[in-house]
Design an enzyme around this catalytic site. Sequence first.
Site, PDB file in Angstrom:
ATOM      1  N   ASN A   9       0.591  -1.202   0.091  1.00 22.51           N
ATOM      2  CA  ASN A   9      -0.096  -0.404   0.147  1.00 22.51           C
ATOM      3  C   ASN A   9       1.195   1.621   0.206  1.00 22.51           C
ATOM      4  O   ASN A   9       1.370   1.564   1.521  1.00 22.51           O
ATOM      5  CB  ASN A   9      -0.807  -0.442   1.164  1.00 22.51           C
ATOM      6  CG  ASN A   9      -2.058   1.341   0.670  1.00 22.51           C
ATOM      7  OD1 ASN A   9      -1.841   1.937   0.364  1.00 22.51           O
ATOM      8  ND2 ASN A   9      -2.830   1.165   2.649  1.00 22.51           N
ATOM      9  N   ARG A  86      -2.940  -1.898  -3.007  1.00 21.09           N
ATOM     10  CA  ARG A  86      -3.522  -1.453  -3.077  1.00 21.09           C
ATOM     11  C   ARG A  86      -3.791   0.200  -4.123  1.00 21.09           C
ATOM     12  O   ARG A  86      -3.157   0.815  -4.244  1.00 21.09           O
ATOM     13  CB  ARG A  86      -4.204  -0.872  -1.790  1.00 21.09           C
ATOM     14  CG  ARG A  86      -5.474   0.180  -1.534  1.00 21.09           C
ATOM     15  CD  ARG A  86      -4.872   0.852  -0.068  1.00 21.09           C
ATOM     16  NE  ARG A  86      -6.073   2.023   0.105  1.00 21.09           N
ATOM     17  CZ  ARG A  86      -5.812   2.998   0.475  1.00 21.09           C
ATOM     18  NH1 ARG A  86      -5.150   3.857   0.743  1.00 21.09           N
ATOM     19  NH2 ARG A  86      -6.902   3.806   0.342  1.00 21.09           N
ATOM     20  N   HIS A 175     -13.290   3.225   0.200  1.00 21.91           N
ATOM     21  CA  HIS A 175     -13.486   2.136   1.476  1.00 21.91           C
ATOM     22  C   HIS A 175     -14.186   0.948   0.472  1.00 21.91           C
ATOM     23  O   HIS A 175     -14.852   0.197   1.854  1.00 21.91           O
ATOM     24  CB  HIS A 175     -13.604   2.361   2.261  1.00 21.91           C
ATOM     25  CG  HIS A 175     -13.100   3.764   3.414  1.00 21.91           C
ATOM     26  ND1 HIS A 175     -13.963   4.572   3.918  1.00 21.91           N
ATOM     27  CD2 HIS A 175     -11.594   3.703   3.091  1.00 21.91           C
ATOM     28  CE1 HIS A 175     -12.796   5.614   4.309  1.00 21.91           C
ATOM     29  NE2 HIS A 175     -11.594   5.200   4.055  1.00 21.91           N
ATOM     30  N   ARG A 236     -11.158  16.040   7.239  1.00 17.59           N
ATOM     31  CA  ARG A 236     -11.737  16.605   6.330  1.00 17.59           C
ATOM     32  C   ARG A 236     -13.164  16.635   6.940  1.00 17.59           C
ATOM     33  O   ARG A 236     -13.737  16.371   7.480  1.00 17.59           O
ATOM     34  CB  ARG A 236     -11.556  15.443   5.217  1.00 17.59           C
ATOM     35  CG  ARG A 236     -10.840  14.640   4.193  1.00 17.59           C
ATOM     36  CD  ARG A 236     -10.507  13.567   3.366  1.00 17.59           C
ATOM     37  NE  ARG A 236     -10.043  12.220   3.963  1.00 17.59           N
ATOM     38  CZ  ARG A 236     -10.264  10.919   3.392  1.00 17.59           C
ATOM     39  NH1 ARG A 236     -10.861  10.658   2.918  1.00 17.59           N
ATOM     40  NH2 ARG A 236      -8.961  10.296   3.785  1.00 17.59           N
ATOM     41  N   GLU A 380      -8.037  -5.303   5.225  1.00 21.84           N
ATOM     42  CA  GLU A 380      -8.935  -4.998   4.014  1.00 21.84           C
ATOM     43  C   GLU A 380      -6.796  -5.695   3.490  1.00 21.84           C
ATOM     44  O   GLU A 380      -7.187  -5.984   1.920  1.00 21.84           O
ATOM     45  CB  GLU A 380      -7.996  -3.255   3.962  1.00 21.84           C
ATOM     46  CG  GLU A 380      -9.207  -2.894   4.034  1.00 21.84           C
ATOM     47  CD  GLU A 380      -8.804  -0.843   4.566  1.00 21.84           C
ATOM     48  OE1 GLU A 380      -9.091  -0.841   5.148  1.00 21.84           O
ATOM     49  OE2 GLU A 380      -9.551  -0.181   3.403  1.00 21.84           O
TER      50      GLU A 380
END
Length: 397
Positions: A9, A86, A175, A236, A380
């Site tokens: 990743n 990823r 996600h 965010r 993940e």
Amino acid sequence: MDASLLVINCGSSSLKLAVFDDQHRKRASALAERLNSKNAFARIAGSEQAVPLPSGASHEIALGTLIKALKDRAIMANDPCAIGHRVVHGGETFREAALLNDETIAAIEDCASLAPLHNPVNLDGILATRSLFPSVPQVAVFDTAYHQTLPPRAFLYALPETYYRDWAVRRYGFHGTSHYFMAHEAARLLGRTPATTSIISAHLGNGCSITAIRDGISVDTSMGLTPLEGLVMGTRSGDVDPGLFDFLAGKGISAKDINEVLNKQSGLLGLSGQTNDMRSLCDLADHGHTPSALAIDIFCFRLAKYVGAMMASLTSLDALVFTGGIGENSARVRQQTLGHLSLMGFQIDNALNKSHGAHSQGRIESSDSRFPVLVIPTDEELVIAREASRLATGGSV
Ligand code: AMP
């Protein structure tokens, strides 16, 4: 030594790596940070000692150095038999994971305009890995792919239709790997099959999104064209009035700066003026810091509103699921959020809520709750390892 799978990743200045064995058990993980700077460093999880990196080390150098360190420590004996990456944005091209070749790499490059901060660095990682392991099959697993089943009513913005046709402006959702994992784990926990299980999956980490999953398929999600839309997140803003842009432009703030503020200086950090870290916010709130308490309150209220919104896409609900660093660990956030949802029939059991977390998945609703509520740690990397195995070795590893 058994065959291994490598999961990679890549962020703009970081690289995370995980090694899985042929039974898909995680054997090791490692991290390199501050890449391309003079303070680049790397370490293998569980080891006190840093793995030395040269100053200014690139993703490729960090990867090569970490692989050598894993081999020296006998964590990996041979080259991996497959590598999973990823990749943040697969646009409308990728509805599922893909084996990497010149054609799929070019297609990922084409998606880069939709995720200029992410896809180019994901590609750097892919190219670095390809040059280190030219004969090892590699697979890209996309954050967006799971949401490619969204119907047009959920993915189209109410904008001139040419924006979608000419520029692919639409809601993509992110996600996806985590929400997919929730669909499968929730079904398993409930003794059902994913294809007959409908859930609302709340992934609450530094980035946050919520997804309605109907019979195993993503049918609505809170993130949009970019990962900025929807819930309040660490830094965010989530949803704001689009009229804000013109208002702030009138104050002399450039489009670039507005984007920077909405992505990096808003959310829990902006509201509290202190931190984006939920654990620290809870401590601050407990010590009487009102803006931190308000930040948590707004976070939970927005989340509760979105749980209600996700109901519109479902005809039945088998569970509401919490995951991600906050979803797994913060009993307070779960309790505050469900406190807004009693009219819909959600009721929490405070003792169960406190006892479940990152290391113990399970149900936290009380006996009079209309719906089950689950806490499930996400994984993940495991999904990426499984996909790499499935596509690159036909599932033999
Ligand atoms: P993630 O991006 O999934 O790693 O999640 C990071 C977020 O999880 C941060 O806001 C952390 O403060 C939060 N988190 C981790 N552990 C806890 C905890 N024990 N209580 C509350 N929040 C936590």
